[in-house]
Design an enzyme around this catalytic site. Structure first.
Site, PDB file in Angstrom:
ATOM      1  N   GLU A 327      18.175 -66.191  -5.252  1.00 44.11           N
ATOM      2  CA  GLU A 327      16.909 -65.726  -4.689  1.00 44.11           C
ATOM      3  C   GLU A 327      16.352 -64.579  -5.531  1.00 44.11           C
ATOM      4  O   GLU A 327      17.021 -63.551  -5.702  1.00 44.11           O
ATOM      5  CB  GLU A 327      17.107 -65.221  -3.264  1.00 44.11           C
ATOM      6  CG  GLU A 327      17.652 -66.252  -2.296  1.00 44.11           C
ATOM      7  CD  GLU A 327      17.892 -65.650  -0.923  1.00 44.11           C
ATOM      8  OE1 GLU A 327      17.589 -66.323   0.065  1.00 44.11           O
ATOM      9  OE2 GLU A 327      18.376 -64.498  -0.828  1.00 44.11           O
ATOM     10  N   CYS A 328      15.150 -64.743  -6.040  1.00 43.05           N
ATOM     11  CA  CYS A 328      14.412 -63.677  -6.715  1.00 43.05           C
ATOM     12  C   CYS A 328      15.256 -63.012  -7.811  1.00 43.05           C
ATOM     13  O   CYS A 328      15.446 -63.576  -8.873  1.00 43.05           O
ATOM     14  CB  CYS A 328      13.910 -62.657  -5.688  1.00 43.05           C
ATOM     15  SG  CYS A 328      12.570 -61.607  -6.307  1.00 43.05           S
ATOM     16  N   GLY A 329      15.773 -61.809  -7.576  1.00 43.85           N
ATOM     17  CA  GLY A 329      16.590 -61.149  -8.579  1.00 43.85           C
ATOM     18  C   GLY A 329      17.793 -61.968  -8.987  1.00 43.85           C
ATOM     19  O   GLY A 329      18.226 -61.920 -10.143  1.00 43.85           O
ATOM     20  N   SER A 418      14.697 -69.705  -6.730  1.00 48.83           N
ATOM     21  CA  SER A 418      13.287 -69.430  -6.472  1.00 48.83           C
ATOM     22  C   SER A 418      13.098 -67.931  -6.326  1.00 48.83           C
ATOM     23  O   SER A 418      14.067 -67.181  -6.139  1.00 48.83           O
ATOM     24  CB  SER A 418      12.830 -70.124  -5.187  1.00 48.83           C
ATOM     25  OG  SER A 418      11.507 -69.757  -4.849  1.00 48.83           O
TER      26      SER A 418
END
Length: 454
Positions: A327-329, A418
């Protein structure tokens, strides 16, 4: 006998972002904690940073409340549990009182919780009363408790505001302009507790104590009337992850983790195996899946890139076909490189194609759901970076209140990545499938490992 739980509760909102509501909520929580009361604080909407400050101030964990992301049932269940054990419930709003769908006002009305509104009064006086009157009367069904005037320059400043208010709109507190008490922040929000502090500035604890002292003798510290919270039955999650060992990254680079997510995984039978991509050189043994949450990899990019032993361990786990959620990072970490805010390009794990770059001005945030083959999971985006030369997305996030496509969702084999941060309780069965070996996969032509650019 009724199972209804009664507890004083107050919703702290504002006319807009940047008014000082987090500082005020934390100060009020610290004040009542010093009085020996058990304070439970909630934060409206998606947020990983403010809750850490609020937890430090109150001495208890802070949960998100959001009618869209978490759902009405989750919110009711959390408030009921809190009411059974707390002496006071505080809820910090998001943005302005009436901003968003659902808004902070929607949440306050849904649970009949009185609202106190913060207004930064710098550069105005009687106009504060006009704004406050509009906030109080805009939705008659909302219980408006009063105003807090922040950043006041003098006693005369306070008096001008108070004299302008109608009798039925109280000035609950007048907070002086104390720049040295402001909470430190950076590009994604507040600085996390536990990080290195400026030795020339007050510590975070000292700021909270000083802000709490400023509330002494003000009407805001009076306990509001008790609110009735009804019991809420929630479905028992399936034991779909029984016996599964899930590795979860957690350190200064990866700290954006909702407690509700970890509780759900454990309720579904998973054993959570914590590890640090910064400090550890290998993954926990015998893992069945891996979860790389968001955080601040850009602040630790050099150390993450230098720890190639951990990068190799993650590449090996991916090559074995185990489920990975990034997720993200966490997604930025799995890509080939990450360029930090100083323009320095660092090698990352090279599990996925793509290059992450930090941006100083433009970012992306907002509620979105991930339409996955396993089921739709609600969550949100909040980042100041972009990725390029990535895989072709399998789908895009669905925005809560806008038709434009949201964040790209990538999948290769059992790896799903994502920019979206997912709220697991929004769809437990889908989360279990996402982290299971036998879940739905999406074929891709990209099968090789991707190394960073030389």
């Amino acid at each position: 006998m009724s199972d209804t739980a009664y507890c004083p509760a107050l919703f702290l909102s504002a006319m807009a972002s940047g008014q000082g509501k987090t500082t005020l909520t934390a100060a009020l929580a610290r004040y009542h904690s010093h009085q020996g009361r058990r304070v439970v604080v909630f934060k409206t909407g998606p947020d990983y940073l403010d809750p850490q400050i609020l937890a430090l101030a109150s001495g208890a964990s802070v949960e998100p409340l959001d009618l869209w992301m978490a759902g009405d049932t989750f919110c009711r269940e959390q408030l009921y549990r809190a009411a059974r054990e707390a002496d006071l419930i505080l809820i910090e709003g998001a943005m302005g009182l009436y901003d968003g769908t659902p808004s902070s006002a929607d949440l306050a009305v849904a649970f009949d919780i009185p609202v106190a509104c913060v207004i930064n009064a710098r550069g105005m006086a009687q106009t504060v009363a006009a704004i406050g009157l509009g906030l109080a009367r805009y939705r008659p069904e909302m219980r408006f408790h009063g105003l807090v005037a922040n950043a006041l320059g003098s006693e005369r400043h306070r008096q001008l505001i108070e004299d302008s208010l109608p009798d039925d709109v109280r000035l609950l507190a007048a907070m002086p302009r104390e720049e040295h008490l402001a909470l430190p922040s950076r590009h994604l929000g507040l600085v996390q507790p536990g990080e290195a502090e400026d030795p020339d500035s007050l510590s975070l604890d000292a700021r909270l104590d000083a802000a709490a002292d400023l509330l002494e003798g003000q009407a805001l510290t009076e306990l509001p009337t008790a609110v009735a919270f009804e019991p809420q039955e929630i479905d028992t999650p399936p034991r779909a992850l029984a016996g599964k060992r899930i590795g979860v990254a957690r350190d200064a680079a990866f700290s954006f983790i909702y407690a509700a997510n970890t509780r759900l995984l454990e309720a579904m039978g998973a054993e959570l195996c914590w590890f640090s991509p910064l400090a550890d050189t290998s993954l926990p043994e015998a893992l069945d899946a891996l979860w790389l949450p968001g955080g601040y990899p850009e602040l630790h990019a050099a150390a993450l890139g230098a720890n190639q032993s951990m990068c190799e361990a993650i590449r090996h786990l991916d090559a074995r076909g185990l489920p990975i959620l990034a997720e993200c990072g966490g997604m930025l970490y799995l890509q080939q490189t990450l360029t930090d805010q100083d323009g320095i390009c660092h090698p990352m794990a090279g599990v996925l194609p793509g290059h992450g770059e930090m941006r100083t001005k433009r970012g992306c945030q907002g509620m979105q759901s991930a339409p996955l083959a396993e089921g739709e999971i609600r969550g949100h985006a909040h980042h100041h970076s972009r990725s390029h030369d990535t895989l072709e997305p399998i789908a895009y996030g669905r925005r809560a209140s806008h038709p434009a496509p949201g964040e790209a969702i990538f999948r290769r084999g059992r790896l799903t990545a994502s920019y979206l941060h997912l709220f697991f309780p929004s769809n437990p069965a889908a989360v279990a499938a996402l982290l299971s070996r036998d879940a739905i996969t999406t074929p891709s032509v990209h099968v090789e490992r991707y190394q960073h650019a030389e």
